[in-house]
Scaffold this motif. Structure first.
Motif, short mmCIF file in Angstrom:
data_model
loop_
_atom_site.label_atom_id
_atom_site.label_comp_id
_atom_site.label_asym_id
_atom_site.label_seq_id
_atom_site.Cartn_x
_atom_site.Cartn_y
_atom_site.Cartn_z
N PRO A 165 33.88 47.02 33.61
CA PRO A 165 32.46 47.38 33.58
C PRO A 165 31.56 46.48 34.42
O PRO A 165 30.48 46.87 34.77
CB PRO A 165 32.11 47.26 32.10
CG PRO A 165 33.10 46.35 31.53
CD PRO A 165 34.33 46.50 32.32
N PHE A 166 32.02 45.26 34.72
CA PHE A 166 31.13 44.37 35.45
C PHE A 166 31.49 44.24 36.92
O PHE A 166 30.92 43.44 37.63
CB PHE A 166 31.13 42.98 34.81
CG PHE A 166 30.57 43.00 33.41
CD1 PHE A 166 29.23 43.18 33.20
CD2 PHE A 166 31.40 42.87 32.32
CE1 PHE A 166 28.70 43.22 31.93
CE2 PHE A 166 30.89 42.90 31.04
CZ PHE A 166 29.53 43.07 30.85
N GLU A 189 38.66 42.36 28.22
CA GLU A 189 38.77 41.22 29.13
C GLU A 189 38.09 40.03 28.49
O GLU A 189 37.19 40.18 27.67
CB GLU A 189 38.17 41.55 30.49
CG GLU A 189 36.69 41.85 30.50
CD GLU A 189 36.16 42.11 31.90
OE1 GLU A 189 36.54 43.12 32.47
OE2 GLU A 189 35.36 41.29 32.37
N ARG A 233 36.29 36.08 28.79
CA ARG A 233 35.57 35.14 29.65
C ARG A 233 35.21 33.90 28.87
O ARG A 233 34.91 33.98 27.69
CB ARG A 233 34.25 35.75 30.12
CG ARG A 233 34.42 36.81 31.13
CD ARG A 233 33.19 37.62 31.13
NE ARG A 233 33.35 38.69 32.08
CZ ARG A 233 32.49 38.94 33.04
NH1 ARG A 233 31.43 38.19 33.19
NH2 ARG A 233 32.68 39.92 33.87
N LEU A 273 26.84 37.86 32.41
CA LEU A 273 28.04 38.71 32.35
C LEU A 273 28.14 39.57 33.59
O LEU A 273 29.22 40.03 33.96
CB LEU A 273 27.97 39.61 31.12
CG LEU A 273 28.01 38.93 29.77
CD1 LEU A 273 27.93 39.95 28.66
CD2 LEU A 273 29.27 38.11 29.61
N ILE A 333 35.31 41.08 25.86
CA ILE A 333 34.59 42.35 26.04
C ILE A 333 35.58 43.48 25.81
O ILE A 333 36.61 43.56 26.48
CB ILE A 333 33.95 42.43 27.44
CG1 ILE A 333 32.92 41.30 27.57
CG2 ILE A 333 33.26 43.76 27.65
CD1 ILE A 333 32.68 40.86 28.95
#
Lengths: 258, 265
Positions: A53-54, B33, B35, B60, B207
């Motif tokens: 999504p990013f 994912e 982070r 983000l 996420i």
């Protein structure tokens, strides 16, 4: 060129359509199986592994890199079927009917290069369009277009080479070389020239040819230096048209079927 | 070619419809994912009872939200020692509340810019109001030390619930609240100008993506199947001879089924 176009005008579309559907029917099951597998892979990857999504970069690159690698074998296989028909004398049978060499070759171009590329396009565009139609209009649309054009451009080159040599082995080796070896070796060579020898080839005809033949890989791997847009598609479209004209010209004036 | 096209449309429609229908009944996480969050201290309030620590925001990036996809953030955090290191002192505190806020980056930037350095009690009230006003979502981290992963052998371990992310340029920041246990002052002069401080924690953001198919997606898949079916019907009507064997087998199957349905005499 005028003569060729006149010849094409005279050719009956019905004859091309009839022979194309016959030739397509011969490979129908294999093409359908591989395309269905592609649809399954595209859908599964799209739903389970994507989208990050990013990320802002090319969105479908992981899918296209994986599936186009397998799918090109379909095109190479179909071209090799055509070459074996030419070399073993099967073509004589069809050419003894009221089917000209141009019509025969054109039907095979449609059958072995254009139709599989379009089916690949469908296999990736359908899941993307069902999941989010706005994606097709954004960067993914460019990605799909460039990937399909790349497949078609390289396919037409292999087809022309196979037509000239009438050798099945040439079709297979040219297919593997042009689809799987040259694009990556080319990238390695460009980066070696640029970073080790300090010679920038990005504004030379060598890179233009590479860019025209492999627009997707040029856009993907030289991301940033090459603008990622539909502009990349125009040189490839012109290249495809030129190779098609050369193929039809060769089939009309030079092709000898024995 | 029409047959190929029809079958491909029919197959892809059926495949998409079945997968999307599966996701409407399941709540499966399709992908995630992780982070690391940068936990630099931006603002701090220390009184003789209470300690509030506002961390810097972590970007983000720009969230591109696809139709039918929902994105959630989940935070995990480990604290070896419950301390915050400030330019001239070390504040020992006991955590009562840790909150993760998801904000648009421009809001997070303005909040961390306004409420930076040493804060007063009024500042803390204003900060909480500002966060309440600007947040997209928030989640409280709960102490989960008993369930901590094997590789976290020491310290306190905290975990949050899922909080939803929206489309846009997003950032997250963490707010620690606790009560003061002690202050250790340094006699050194500050080596650098400005407010340099940190809180010794490992924070990780996960996420998670979930598919919640929309009616539009299901209808599009159904449309594809219908188009494929119509094209196949047309091809059968156009060239029945190609399908004769298939149709014969179909009639045989129908006959067989109707025979088995007849009551036994």
């Amino acid at each position: 060129m005028k003569g060729l176009l006149r010849g094409l005008k005279k050719t009956s579309l019905a004859r091309i359509a009839t022979y194309f559907s016959y030739a397509h029917y011969r490979v129908f099951l294999s093409v359908l199986t591989v395309t269905s597998l592609m649809i399954f892979m595209h859908t599964a990857i799209l739903i389970f592994m994507l989208p990050p999504p990013f990320s802002t970069g090319p969105f479908l690159a992981p899918i296209i890199a994986l599936t186009s690698f397998f799918y090109v074998f379909v095109i190479v296989y179909l071209i090799s079927v055509f070459t074996s028909e030419l070399s073993t004398g099967g073509a004589l049978l069809f050419l003894s009917f009221p089917l000209s060499r141009v019509e025969y070759v054109f039907s095979w171009i449609l059958n072995s290069v254009v139709a599989p590329s379009l089916l690949y396009l469908l296999s990736i565009a359908i899941p993307v369009a069902v999941i989010d139609p706005t994606l097709v209009l954004n960067i993914s649309g460019v990605e799909i277009t460039l990937a399909v054009l790349e497949m078609t451009a390289v396919g037409t080159v292999i087809f022309l080479l196979s037509l000239i040599t009438k050798n099945r082995k040439t079709a297979l080796s040219a297919g593997i070389l042009l689809y799987l070896v040259v694009p990556y070796l080319g990238l390695i060579a460009f980066s070696y020239f640029k970073y080790s020898l300090k010679i920038d080839l990005s504004n030379t005809p060598v890179f233009w040819v590479y860019e025209a033949l492999y627009p997707y890989k040029a856009g993907l791997f030289t991301y940033g230096s090459v603008s990622w847009s539909y502009n990349l598609a125009f040189p490839t479209a012109i290249l495809i048209a030129l190779i098609l004209a050369a193929t039809l010209f060769y089939s009309k004036y030079r092709l000898e079927v024995v | 070619m029409l047959k190929t096209l029809a079958l491909i449309l029919l197959l892809s429609g059926a495949l998409l419809l079945s997968l999307l229908t599966f996701f409407t009944v399941s709540n499966l996480e399709v992908f995630s994912e992780r982070r690391w969050l940068g936990i630099d201290v931006r603002g701090v309030y220390v009184s003789d009872k209470k300690v509030v620590v506002l961390t810097d925001h972590t970007r983000l990036g720009s969230l591109r939200r696809l139709e039918g996809y929902a994105y959630y953030a989940k935070c995990r955090l480990r604290m070896d020692v419950m301390k915050v290191f400030l330019p001239n002192m070390e504040v020992n505190f006991s955590v009562t509340n840790i909150t993760l806020y998801v904000l648009y980056t421009k809001d997070a930037m303005s909040v961390t810019k306004i409420f930076s350095g040493y804060l007063s009690e009024e500042d803390v009230d204003a900060l909480l109001k500002a966060l309440e006003l600007k947040k997209i979502s928030e989640t409280k981290l709960k102490n989960a030390t008993t369930r901590r992963p094997r590789w976290y052998r020491y310290g306190q371990y905290f975990e949050s619930d899922m909080c939803e992310l929206k489309r846009g340029e997003l950032s997250v920041l963490v707010l620690f609240e606790g009560y003061l246990k002690g202050i250790k002052y340094y006699n050194k002069t500050r080596s650098r100008p400005g407010f340099f401080s940190y809180i010794p924690v490992d924070a990780e953001l996960e996420i998670v993506y979930r598919v919640k198919p929309t009616q539009g997606q299901l209808l599009r898949a159904l449309d594809l199947m219908a188009i494929g079916g119509i094209l196949l019907g047309l091809d059968i009507y156009r060239k029945p001879s190609e399908y004769r064997e298939f149709l014969n087998n179909l009639f045989k199957l129908k006959k067989l089924l109707s025979r088995t349905k007849e009551p036994r005499k």
